[in-house]
Scaffold this motif. Structure first.
Motif, mmCIF file in Angstrom:
data_model
loop_
_atom_site.group_PDB
_atom_site.id
_atom_site.type_symbol
_atom_site.label_atom_id
_atom_site.label_comp_id
_atom_site.label_asym_id
_atom_site.label_seq_id
_atom_site.Cartn_x
_atom_site.Cartn_y
_atom_site.Cartn_z
ATOM 1 N N HIS A 243 0.786 -1.226 0.000
ATOM 2 C CA HIS A 243 0.000 0.000 0.000
ATOM 3 C C HIS A 243 0.824 1.286 0.000
ATOM 4 N N LEU A 244 2.070 1.247 0.414
ATOM 5 C CA LEU A 244 2.874 2.461 0.492
ATOM 6 C C LEU A 244 4.042 2.369 -0.467
ATOM 7 N N ASP A 245 4.352 3.476 -1.094
ATOM 8 C CA ASP A 245 5.508 3.543 -1.988
ATOM 9 C C ASP A 245 6.682 4.164 -1.242
ATOM 10 N N LEU A 246 7.203 3.446 -0.284
ATOM 11 C CA LEU A 246 8.316 3.954 0.504
ATOM 12 C C LEU A 246 9.632 3.535 -0.126
ATOM 13 N N VAL A 247 10.574 4.450 -0.095
ATOM 14 C CA VAL A 247 11.923 4.164 -0.576
ATOM 15 C C VAL A 247 12.897 4.524 0.534
ATOM 16 N N VAL B 289 12.922 1.056 -4.874
ATOM 17 C CA VAL B 289 13.953 0.091 -4.523
ATOM 18 C C VAL B 289 13.258 -1.226 -4.200
ATOM 19 N N ARG B 290 13.658 -2.265 -4.891
ATOM 20 C CA ARG B 290 13.085 -3.594 -4.672
ATOM 21 C C ARG B 290 14.122 -4.473 -3.982
ATOM 22 N N ARG B 291 13.673 -5.304 -3.124
ATOM 23 C CA ARG B 291 14.580 -6.225 -2.443
ATOM 24 C C ARG B 291 14.566 -7.547 -3.124
#
Length: 135
Positions: free
Chosen positions: A70-74, A133-135
């Motif tokens: 739900h959140l686009d946190l970077v 950023v993707r993990r």
């Protein structure tokens, strides 16, 4: 003697009626008390269920999944941090403004010239990062 017997009979009858009324009042209150106890137990069970649901929903793995969904946190990087020079100038308080205005009026009266004040410089726009950023 006959009057005393009638009087005692009336007293006994009144006491019998009062005892009858008190007995049924006590039974009524006991039923209400039992109903309140059942309601309290039902509410306690509901609270236990809600606490269990709250604990389940607040698991770190569940929260992490919801944040990603739900959140686009970077992550915060150092290019997004500013410098002290970029902070706006602090405005004077009400008391300081009153003394400053009086000092400006005195200086203007002495020199017959009003001082020129420049507005503060505009702040630079914050840097936005659009890459996720993707993990």
């Amino acid at each position: 003697m006959r009057r005393v017997t009638i009087l005692w009979f009336l007293v006994a009858a009144c006491l019998g009626v009062a005892l009858f009324l008190v007995k049924y009042e006590v039974q009524d209150r006991e039923e209400k008390l039992a109903a309140l106890h059942r309601e309290i137990l039902a509410n306690q069970e509901a609270v236990h269920v809600l606490e269990a649901e709250w604990s389940y929903l607040n698991r770190p793995s569940n929260l992490e999944a919801m944040v990603r969904r739900h959140l686009d946190l970077v992550p915060l990087d150092t290019t997004r941090l500013g410098r002290i020079e970029q902070l706006p100038i602090r405005l004077p308080s009400f008391e300081e403004a009153g003394t400053m205005t009086a000092g400006i009026r005195e200086a203007a009266a002495a020199t017959d010239d009003l001082p020129a004040f420049a507005p503060p410089a505009p702040l630079p726009r914050p840097i936005t990062i659009s890459a996720k950023v993707r993990r």
